[in-house]
Scaffold this motif. Structure first.
Motif, PDB file in Angstrom:
ATOM      1  N   ARG A 164      -3.186   5.165  -6.061  1.00  0.00           N
ATOM      2  CA  ARG A 164      -2.731   5.837  -4.844  1.00  0.00           C
ATOM      3  C   ARG A 164      -1.428   6.576  -5.137  1.00  0.00           C
ATOM      4  NH1 ARG A 164       1.498   2.966  -2.150  1.00  0.00           N
ATOM      5  NH2 ARG A 164       2.007   1.011  -3.232  1.00  0.00           N
ATOM      6  N   MET A 165      -1.161   7.585  -4.322  1.00  0.00           N
ATOM      7  CA  MET A 165       0.132   8.257  -4.381  1.00  0.00           C
ATOM      8  C   MET A 165       1.122   7.407  -3.597  1.00  0.00           C
ATOM      9  SD  MET A 165      -0.832  12.279  -3.879  1.00  0.00           S
ATOM     10  CE  MET A 165      -1.784  11.991  -2.380  1.00  0.00           C
ATOM     11  N   ARG A 166       2.228   7.059  -4.215  1.00  0.00           N
ATOM     12  CA  ARG A 166       3.235   6.210  -3.582  1.00  0.00           C
ATOM     13  C   ARG A 166       4.268   7.025  -2.807  1.00  0.00           C
ATOM     14  NH1 ARG A 166       5.035   1.306  -5.116  1.00  0.00           N
ATOM     15  NH2 ARG A 166       7.115   2.206  -5.033  1.00  0.00           N
ATOM     16  N   GLY A 167       4.858   7.998  -3.495  1.00  0.00           N
ATOM     17  CA  GLY A 167       5.934   8.786  -2.911  1.00  0.00           C
ATOM     18  C   GLY A 167       6.294   9.917  -3.846  1.00  0.00           C
ATOM     19  N   ARG A 168       7.521  10.409  -3.726  1.00  0.00           N
ATOM     20  CA  ARG A 168       7.997  11.466  -4.619  1.00  0.00           C
ATOM     21  C   ARG A 168       9.324  11.033  -5.241  1.00  0.00           C
ATOM     22  NH1 ARG A 168       5.691  16.325  -5.074  1.00  0.00           N
ATOM     23  NH2 ARG A 168       3.936  16.844  -3.693  1.00  0.00           N
ATOM     24  N   ARG A 169       9.430  11.214  -6.544  1.00  0.00           N
ATOM     25  CA  ARG A 169      10.623  10.821  -7.289  1.00  0.00           C
ATOM     26  C   ARG A 169      11.787  11.733  -6.917  1.00  0.00           C
ATOM     27  NH1 ARG A 169      10.374   8.265 -12.022  1.00  0.00           N
ATOM     28  NH2 ARG A 169       8.957   6.911 -10.890  1.00  0.00           N
ATOM     29  N   ARG A 170      12.943  11.157  -6.764  1.00  0.00           N
ATOM     30  CA  ARG A 170      14.130  11.940  -6.406  1.00  0.00           C
ATOM     31  C   ARG A 170      14.744  12.579  -7.645  1.00  0.00           C
ATOM     32  NH1 ARG A 170      17.284   7.944  -2.094  1.00  0.00           N
ATOM     33  NH2 ARG A 170      15.648   7.981  -0.479  1.00  0.00           N
ATOM     34  N   THR A 171      13.955  13.452  -8.251  1.00  0.00           N
ATOM     35  CA  THR A 171      14.428  14.218  -9.404  1.00  0.00           C
ATOM     36  C   THR A 171      13.985  15.666  -9.202  1.00  0.00           C
ATOM     37  OG1 THR A 171      12.387  13.671 -10.600  1.00  0.00           O
ATOM     38  CG2 THR A 171      14.300  12.244 -10.973  1.00  0.00           C
ATOM     39  N   ALA A 172      14.372  16.516 -10.139  1.00  0.00           N
ATOM     40  CA  ALA A 172      14.012  17.930 -10.031  1.00  0.00           C
ATOM     41  C   ALA A 172      12.507  18.100  -9.902  1.00  0.00           C
ATOM     42  CB  ALA A 172      14.523  18.683 -11.265  1.00  0.00           C
ATOM     43  N   VAL A 205       5.223  13.588  -7.773  1.00  0.00           N
ATOM     44  CA  VAL A 205       4.538  12.479  -7.101  1.00  0.00           C
ATOM     45  C   VAL A 205       4.574  11.242  -7.996  1.00  0.00           C
ATOM     46  CG1 VAL A 205       2.279  11.652  -6.314  1.00  0.00           C
ATOM     47  CG2 VAL A 205       3.030  13.972  -5.754  1.00  0.00           C
ATOM     48  N   THR A 206       4.788  10.098  -7.397  1.00  0.00           N
ATOM     49  CA  THR A 206       4.703   8.829  -8.132  1.00  0.00           C
ATOM     50  C   THR A 206       3.384   8.144  -7.775  1.00  0.00           C
ATOM     51  OG1 THR A 206       5.904   7.649  -6.372  1.00  0.00           O
ATOM     52  CG2 THR A 206       7.192   8.481  -8.242  1.00  0.00           C
ATOM     53  N   TYR A 207       2.793   7.485  -8.763  1.00  0.00           N
ATOM     54  CA  TYR A 207       1.496   6.837  -8.584  1.00  0.00           C
ATOM     55  C   TYR A 207       1.609   5.326  -8.802  1.00  0.00           C
ATOM     56  CZ  TYR A 207      -0.377  11.578  -8.935  1.00  0.00           C
ATOM     57  OH  TYR A 207      -0.631  12.917  -8.727  1.00  0.00           O
ATOM     58  N   GLY A 208       0.741   4.586  -8.112  1.00  0.00           N
ATOM     59  CA  GLY A 208       0.678   3.136  -8.262  1.00  0.00           C
ATOM     60  C   GLY A 208      -0.748   2.671  -8.044  1.00  0.00           C
ATOM     61  N   THR A 209      -1.016   1.405  -8.334  1.00  0.00           N
ATOM     62  CA  THR A 209      -2.357   0.860  -8.141  1.00  0.00           C
ATOM     63  C   THR A 209      -2.532   0.343  -6.714  1.00  0.00           C
ATOM     64  OG1 THR A 209      -1.562  -1.263  -9.015  1.00  0.00           O
ATOM     65  CG2 THR A 209      -2.662   0.233 -10.559  1.00  0.00           C
ATOM     66  N   THR A 210      -3.745  -0.018  -6.381  1.00  0.00           N
ATOM     67  CA  THR A 210      -4.087  -0.489  -5.048  1.00  0.00           C
ATOM     68  C   THR A 210      -4.607  -1.924  -5.106  1.00  0.00           C
ATOM     69  OG1 THR A 210      -6.390   0.250  -5.224  1.00  0.00           O
ATOM     70  CG2 THR A 210      -4.762   1.870  -4.450  1.00  0.00           C
ATOM     71  N   GLU A 211      -4.823  -2.504  -3.929  1.00  0.00           N
ATOM     72  CA  GLU A 211      -5.438  -3.836  -3.888  1.00  0.00           C
ATOM     73  C   GLU A 211      -6.891  -3.768  -4.370  1.00  0.00           C
ATOM     74  OE1 GLU A 211      -4.947  -5.697  -0.104  1.00  0.00           O
ATOM     75  OE2 GLU A 211      -2.783  -5.965  -0.364  1.00  0.00           O
ATOM     76  N   ALA A 212      -7.532  -2.606  -4.207  1.00  0.00           N
ATOM     77  CA  ALA A 212      -8.895  -2.441  -4.705  1.00  0.00           C
ATOM     78  C   ALA A 212      -8.911  -2.534  -6.234  1.00  0.00           C
ATOM     79  CB  ALA A 212      -9.470  -1.097  -4.247  1.00  0.00           C
ATOM     80  N   PHE A 213      -7.848  -2.075  -6.881  1.00  0.00           N
ATOM     81  CA  PHE A 213      -7.713  -2.204  -8.343  1.00  0.00           C
ATOM     82  C   PHE A 213      -7.667  -3.677  -8.728  1.00  0.00           C
ATOM     83  CE2 PHE A 213      -4.554  -3.098 -11.673  1.00  0.00           C
ATOM     84  CZ  PHE A 213      -5.159  -2.518 -12.776  1.00  0.00           C
ATOM     85  N   LEU A 214      -6.832  -4.447  -8.010  1.00  0.00           N
ATOM     86  CA  LEU A 214      -6.739  -5.875  -8.288  1.00  0.00           C
ATOM     87  C   LEU A 214      -8.091  -6.545  -8.093  1.00  0.00           C
ATOM     88  CD1 LEU A 214      -3.377  -6.751  -6.462  1.00  0.00           C
ATOM     89  CD2 LEU A 214      -3.709  -6.346  -8.906  1.00  0.00           C
ATOM     90  N   ASP A 215      -8.778  -6.174  -7.011  1.00  0.00           N
ATOM     91  CA  ASP A 215     -10.061  -6.794  -6.688  1.00  0.00           C
ATOM     92  C   ASP A 215     -11.098  -6.487  -7.754  1.00  0.00           C
ATOM     93  OD1 ASP A 215     -11.942  -8.203  -5.186  1.00  0.00           O
ATOM     94  OD2 ASP A 215     -12.549  -6.429  -4.059  1.00  0.00           O
ATOM     95  N   PHE A 217       5.747  -2.329 -10.670  1.00  0.00           N
ATOM     96  CA  PHE A 217       6.390  -2.536  -9.374  1.00  0.00           C
ATOM     97  C   PHE A 217       5.444  -1.995  -8.307  1.00  0.00           C
ATOM     98  CE2 PHE A 217       8.853  -0.958  -5.771  1.00  0.00           C
ATOM     99  CZ  PHE A 217       9.606  -2.061  -5.447  1.00  0.00           C
ATOM    100  N   ASP A 218       4.953  -2.876  -7.429  1.00  0.00           N
ATOM    101  CA  ASP A 218       4.004  -2.428  -6.416  1.00  0.00           C
ATOM    102  C   ASP A 218       4.507  -2.688  -5.004  1.00  0.00           C
ATOM    103  OD1 ASP A 218       3.843  -5.157  -6.464  1.00  0.00           O
ATOM    104  OD2 ASP A 218       1.655  -5.248  -6.313  1.00  0.00           O
ATOM    105  N   GLY A 219       5.826  -2.803  -4.854  1.00  0.00           N
ATOM    106  CA  GLY A 219       6.397  -3.019  -3.527  1.00  0.00           C
ATOM    107  C   GLY A 219       6.554  -1.717  -2.773  1.00  0.00           C
ATOM    108  N   GLY A 220       7.449  -1.699  -1.787  1.00  0.00           N
ATOM    109  CA  GLY A 220       7.701  -0.486  -1.022  1.00  0.00           C
ATOM    110  C   GLY A 220       8.411   0.553  -1.862  1.00  0.00           C
ATOM    111  N   LEU A 221       8.766   1.658  -1.256  1.00  0.00           N
ATOM    112  CA  LEU A 221       9.433   2.726  -1.987  1.00  0.00           C
ATOM    113  C   LEU A 221      10.745   2.242  -2.591  1.00  0.00           C
ATOM    114  CD1 LEU A 221       8.913   5.764   0.415  1.00  0.00           C
ATOM    115  CD2 LEU A 221       7.677   5.251  -1.691  1.00  0.00           C
ATOM    116  N   ARG A 222      11.000   2.622  -3.829  1.00  0.00           N
ATOM    117  CA  ARG A 222      12.248   2.266  -4.481  1.00  0.00           C
ATOM    118  C   ARG A 222      13.331   3.245  -4.065  1.00  0.00           C
ATOM    119  NH1 ARG A 222      11.000   1.363 -10.788  1.00  0.00           N
ATOM    120  NH2 ARG A 222      11.428   3.594 -10.713  1.00  0.00           N
ATOM    121  N   ASP A 223      14.553   2.951  -4.514  1.00  0.00           N
ATOM    122  CA  ASP A 223      15.684   3.820  -4.175  1.00  0.00           C
ATOM    123  C   ASP A 223      15.531   5.215  -4.755  1.00  0.00           C
ATOM    124  OD1 ASP A 223      16.837   1.759  -2.779  1.00  0.00           O
ATOM    125  OD2 ASP A 223      18.152   1.132  -4.428  1.00  0.00           O
TER     126      ASP A 223
END
Length: 218
Positions: free
Chosen positions: A134-142, A146-156, A192-198
């Motif tokens: 899944r798309m998580r968010g956007r990195r605060r860089t130039a 988009v930042t990507y992460g896995t889903t619960e479906a991946f774990l399953d 890291f699969d928590g909420g958005l990082r700083d």
């Protein structure tokens, strides 16, 4: 009074059991709470039900924050036919999925740095269509990539309760999921699969369409 309490417990367990059997996807405790009495300890019920199904042909397992009934691991051979009928992922997709799993949140550029080659947008699209990335968010860089992460479906799908159950680096390389093109500083698992990082911003509304229009080679 004791009999009444026991009846409530049995009924609650039956409701949770029915909800889980009826769902094609893992359910969270919060998903089941509305079907139970106010103040019901849903997590406690899940643990009781998990113990009741221990040792049976199907087990109640945890996948991230969700719960689901799945075939017991020692009976997995019964599903081999289904596995053969599923179209296998390309090496590029497997490597991309592995890098995201261990390095999330990861941008496309970071994935390419580890792989050593460009990652085609189609590869990421394929993994997202499968429901594993899944798309998580956007990195605060130039460029705010988009930042990507896995889903619960991946774990399953891969039978993992949490990302901490991912195999180590040596096992991962031995399975062929990552090639030898790995930087010396790579240490896993560091997911890291928590909420958005700083260093991440929320996704833009337009991200639901085409987050990264540029093309690349797979």
């Amino acid at each position: 009074m004791e009999d009444e309490t026991g009846d409530v417990l049995r009924r609650s367990l039956r409701i949770v059991e029915a909800l889980l059997f009826a769902s094609a996807q893992p359910l969270r405790a919060a998903d089941m709470a509305p079907y139970l009495g106010e103040g019901t300890d849903v997590n406690g019920l899940l643990l009781v039900l998990q113990a009741q199904y221990e040792g049976r042909g199907i087990n109640l397992v945890r996948r991230g924050e969700g719960w689901a009934f799945r075939t017991a691991e020692d009976l997995g051979f019964l599903l081999r036919r289904e596995e053969h009928e599923t179209r296998p992922l390309s090496r590029a997709a497997l490597e991309t999925l592995s890098i995201i799993a261990y390095h999330q949140p990861a941008t496309r550029a970071e994935i390419e740095e580890v792989r050593g080659v460009a990652t085609g947008k189609g590869t990421l699209d394929l993994l997202m269509e499968a429901g594993w990335v899944r798309m998580r968010g956007r990195r605060r860089t130039a460029g705010r990539p988009v930042t990507y992460g896995t889903t619960e479906a991946f774990l399953d799908h891969f039978g993992l309760e949490a990302l901490s159950d991912l195999p180590g680096l040596d096992e991962l390389k031995g399975s062929g999921l990552l090639s030898g093109r790995l930087p010396a500083y790579l240490q896993i698992p560091l997911p890291f699969d928590g909420g958005l990082r700083d260093d991440e911003d929320p996704l833009d509304p337009s991200d639901l369409g085409d987050p990264e229009p540029e093309d690349g080679e797979i």
